[in-house]
Design a protein around this motif. Structure first.
Motif, short mmCIF file in Angstrom:
data_model
loop_
_atom_site.label_atom_id
_atom_site.label_comp_id
_atom_site.label_asym_id
_atom_site.label_seq_id
_atom_site.Cartn_x
_atom_site.Cartn_y
_atom_site.Cartn_z
N LYS A 268 51.02 66.32 32.50
CA LYS A 268 49.92 66.33 31.51
C LYS A 268 49.14 65.02 31.56
CE LYS A 268 47.42 67.60 28.02
NZ LYS A 268 46.34 68.60 28.21
N LEU A 269 49.82 63.90 31.67
CA LEU A 269 49.14 62.61 31.76
C LEU A 269 48.27 62.54 33.02
CD1 LEU A 269 51.95 60.15 30.59
CD2 LEU A 269 49.92 60.85 29.32
N ALA A 270 48.79 63.09 34.12
CA ALA A 270 48.00 63.12 35.35
C ALA A 270 46.74 63.96 35.18
CB ALA A 270 48.85 63.65 36.50
N ASP A 271 46.86 65.08 34.46
CA ASP A 271 45.70 65.94 34.23
C ASP A 271 44.67 65.24 33.33
OD1 ASP A 271 44.61 68.68 34.66
OD2 ASP A 271 44.65 68.74 32.48
N VAL A 272 45.16 64.53 32.33
CA VAL A 272 44.25 63.76 31.46
C VAL A 272 43.52 62.69 32.27
CG1 VAL A 272 44.16 62.12 29.53
CG2 VAL A 272 45.53 64.20 29.34
N PHE A 273 44.24 62.05 33.19
CA PHE A 273 43.62 61.04 34.06
C PHE A 273 42.52 61.67 34.91
CE2 PHE A 273 43.67 58.98 38.29
CZ PHE A 273 43.15 57.75 37.92
#
Length: 292
Positions: A268-273
């Motif tokens: 999820k953090l990678a997608d937000v990035f």
């Protein structure tokens, strides 16, 4: 007779300012509250389903409907995560896994971007390379594991190779098609304005292909964590995959779930990035403008 003050025209009404101010003053309190709560509600909506599932999961565990040996309660998972975090063990494994994933993404994604730009821009290189790349693309990365172990053994090189191969193709394909789908009219307009070949590539072709390139990056960021799970089962001594596999051997299902949720959180953090990059690099694009 002279006109009274009431009969004189109001300059604010003539310009519409008076009506605007009156309209703002007449706005009911509930309308102001609704206007303020709408953005907040839009942020809450995506979390309703996950929170509802967790609450239902906790209730089912507390009532004994789900065996804790099969699926521990959320509070037990939180306690296990807190214990691992307090001891520092959790952050060590996260650091190792994140390092592997990002290094593999840098190697495979960088090569994919370079070859995508090359084959998308020059017909000769497309003819020379694209057919071979497409054949290799159809080989599942996981099918290469026995061969990768023979080539690299069971050290870090094998894990990095699997991640690099997996993230290479989404970035390559999207870069290639992004370059080819740039509007020829924009290129012709740039030539009309006297742009050199490098200026044309930098100011027209790359911005036109950027949305497609970022789609490839976003897909690769998700795939990166999926392949990492498998890669860390190849005799790893640290990492989230090692933590999960080691906990499975001792039937510590709460720690297994901690590892699974860590993968989900990092994904999820990678997608937000990736979304942040889209908003920054495509801020000129109407489709990525913030809603008014």
């Amino acid at each position: 007779m002279t006109q009274s003050a009431r009969d004189l025209p109001n300059p604010l009404e003539a310009t519409g300012l008076g009506r605007s101010a009156a309209g703002e003053a007449d706005t009911p309190a509930w309308a102001w509250a609704l206007r303020w709560l709408k953005p907040l509600w839009q942020r809450i909506i995506p979390w309703l389903v996950p929170v509802g599932l967790i609450v239902g999961w906790q209730i089912a565990s507390a009532q004994g409907w789900i065996s804790t040996r099969v699926l521990p309660a959320p509070l037990d998972v939180v306690k296990a995560a807190w214990t691992l975090s307090a001891s520092g063990e959790l952050w060590t494994h996260v650091k190792v896994s994140a390092g592997r994933a990002l290094l593999g993404l840098g190697i495979g994604g960088g090569l994919g971007l370079l070859l995508g730009l090359l084959t998308g821009s020059v017909r000769f290189f497309e003819t020379l390379l694209d057919s071979s790349i497409q054949m290799v693309r159809n080989i599942p990365a996981l099918a290469l594991i026995p061969l990768v172990i023979l080539w690299f053994g069971i050290d870090e090189s094998a894990k990095l190779f699997l991640i690099s191969v997996s993230v290479f193709f989404p970035i390559y394909l999207n870069t290639f098609h992004g370059i080819r789908n740039v509007d020829p009219g924009l290129i012709e307009m740039g030539r009309t304005y006297g742009l050199s070949r490098w200026q044309l590539y930098q100011q027209v072709v790359l911005p036109g292909a950027m949305s497609s390139i970022l789609v490839g990056l976003r897909f690769s960021l998700g795939l990166m964590w999926v392949i990492l799970i498998v890669a860390e089962t190849i005799s790893a001594q640290a990492g989230i995959g090692y933590l999960t596999m080691n906990a499975r051997e001792f039937l510590q299902t709460d720690i297994v779930l901690v590892g699974i949720l860590l993968y989900a959180l990092l994904g999820k953090l990678a997608d937000v990035f990736a979304k942040t990059l889209e908003r920054y690099w495509l801020r000129w694009h109407p489709g990525y403008q913030p809603a008014a």
